[in-house]
Design a protein around this motif. Structure first.
Motif, PDB file in Angstrom:
ATOM      1  N   ARG A 166      -0.960   6.191 -28.437  1.00 52.38           N
ATOM      2  CA  ARG A 166      -0.124   5.470 -27.483  1.00 52.38           C
ATOM      3  C   ARG A 166      -0.774   5.522 -26.106  1.00 52.38           C
ATOM      4  O   ARG A 166      -1.095   6.610 -25.606  1.00 52.38           O
ATOM      5  CB  ARG A 166       1.271   6.094 -27.431  1.00 52.38           C
ATOM      6  N   SER A 184       0.306   2.747 -20.855  1.00 54.19           N
ATOM      7  CA  SER A 184       1.180   1.595 -20.607  1.00 54.19           C
ATOM      8  C   SER A 184       2.213   1.399 -21.711  1.00 54.19           C
ATOM      9  O   SER A 184       3.064   0.518 -21.620  1.00 54.19           O
ATOM     10  CB  SER A 184       0.342   0.322 -20.464  1.00 54.19           C
ATOM     11  N   GLY A 185       2.122   2.181 -22.785  1.00 54.72           N
ATOM     12  CA  GLY A 185       3.081   2.083 -23.870  1.00 54.72           C
ATOM     13  C   GLY A 185       2.581   1.359 -25.102  1.00 54.72           C
ATOM     14  O   GLY A 185       3.246   1.375 -26.143  1.00 54.72           O
ATOM     15  N   GLN A 242       0.651   0.844 -28.519  1.00 54.81           N
ATOM     16  CA  GLN A 242       0.337   1.862 -29.507  1.00 54.81           C
ATOM     17  C   GLN A 242      -0.223   1.252 -30.793  1.00 54.81           C
ATOM     18  O   GLN A 242      -0.043   0.072 -31.080  1.00 54.81           O
ATOM     19  CB  GLN A 242       1.561   2.709 -29.823  1.00 54.81           C
TER      20      GLN A 242
END
Length: 360
Positions: free
Chosen positions: A51, A54-55, A57
């Motif tokens: 991940r 910035s998020g 994944q």
């Protein structure tokens, strides 16, 4: 009826520890702020979730091994993309084979290559080229002039040929040749039937294996000189003088096949540097040299040579090895030579151990 529940086999503790160590090593390679967590694991592999800060994944499949010699790469389980193998140490040949399969790698010495498209990530670092803690082995080391001559022969002569053939032409012990061939077979660099002849050679792989323990300026005994009229004039005039045995390598050889830029340094193999220097009217120089005279690492440099305008040049395989391990623009010339060699193998590989390189 009640549904049948099949229990997942217990994962041995040593496998768990090896996988956890692999995850820690991957975690240490990602950028700050990224997370690496275990998503799944089985007895022979697992998956981690990567991940980004910035998020974004994605998942990376991981195979953890203690060791992975080249011969075992083919036995790896089918791997989804992206995937990575983590081990104690991975040889250059093993890493090459993993790349060919599109598989990344990480080892404890710092060799690493990981590629993810989601989230976008590319990591590559270099570690040890040699095993820092090798197991005791009776296999011969692929270092030294004898094995170097054998590897060069495998590169530039097309098979088939047997152990006895190679031993006779190189004046080597048949047992020694057989042991070296066994190592190369294990590294998947040659194909050989049990106790039979060599039937196929990965010549580029063998060449790159050769240069991993060789350097034109370190393996050969060199001296530096200045040709007052320039290296071109020195090489043009030398064939008409009594200079003994000599042969050209380096940029003046490479430019005959893959001209990149005008060569500025002449490199000449000779058994008698003083005689060549006198014949070529060279002056000794510690700085500003434009000629290097090299007493050869092994006399095979004088075999399968070619002639251009009365001047002798080393074989293409020798030229590539010297160029790849030289300085300045020589490595670029070496890579260009390899590209040329791939395009026209029949133009530079000999058809037999006693043939010339350019045999029709």
């Amino acid at each position: 009826m009640y549904p049948v529940v099949v229990a997942r086999p217990a994962i041995p503790q040593v496998t768990r520890r090896r996988f956890d160590d692999a995850v820690d090593r991957i975690r240490a390679l990602v950028p700050p702020g990224w997370e690496v967590t275990v998503a799944d694991r089985t007895a022979d592999r697992g998956a981690v979730r990567v991940r980004s800060a910035s998020g974004a994944q994605g998942e990376l499949w991981v195979v953890a091994r203690e060791d992975l010699p080249p011969r075992d790469v083919a036995s790896l389980p089918p791997l989804a993309e992206p995937s990575v193998v983590v081990a104690r140490w991975l040889s250059p040949r093993t890493r090459e084979l993993l790349r060919a399969r599109g598989v990344g790698f990480v080892d404890r010495t710092g060799n690493a290559e990981i590629m993810l498209t989601q989230p976008g990530l590319y990591v590559r670092t270099d570690g040890a080229r040699r095993d820092p803690d090798p197991e005791p082995s009776a296999a011969p080391s692929l270092r030294g002039p004898k094995v170097w001559a054998l590897l060069r022969t495998l590169v530039e002569v097309a098979p088939p040929y047997g152990v006895t053939d190679l031993a006779e032409v190189l004046a080597l012990d048949t047992g020694y040749v057989s042991r070296v061939l066994r190592v190369l077979t294990d590294e998947l660099l040659i194909d050989r039937t049990p106790r039979g002849p060599v039937t196929n050679v990965n010549w580029e792989g063998v060449l790159r294996r050769l240069v991993s323990t060789y350097s034109v300026f370190d393996a050969n005994t060199t001296s530096t000189w200045v040709a007052a009229g320039g290296p071109e004039v020195f090489l043009r005039d030398l064939p008409g003088r009594r200079a003994g045995r000599w042969v050209i390598t380096g940029s003046f050889g490479a430019t005959q096949l893959v001209p990149i830029a005008a060569p500025e340094l002449a490199i000449v193999y000779t058994d008698d540097p003083e005689r060549v220097a006198e014949a070529g009217r060279l002056l000794p120089a510690k700085v500003g040299a434009n000629v290097i005279l090299a007493e050869p690492y092994y006399p095979i440099v004088y075999t399968r040579t070619s002639t251009e305008r009365a001047a002798p040049y080393v074989s293409v395989a020798q030229l590539a090895a010297d160029s790849l391990t030289g300085n300045a623009r020589m490595p670029a010339e070496g890579e260009a030579l390899i590209a040329w060699m791939r395009r026209g193998e029949r133009t530079w590989r000999a058809r037999s151990l006693t043939a010339t390189t350019l045999e029709p």
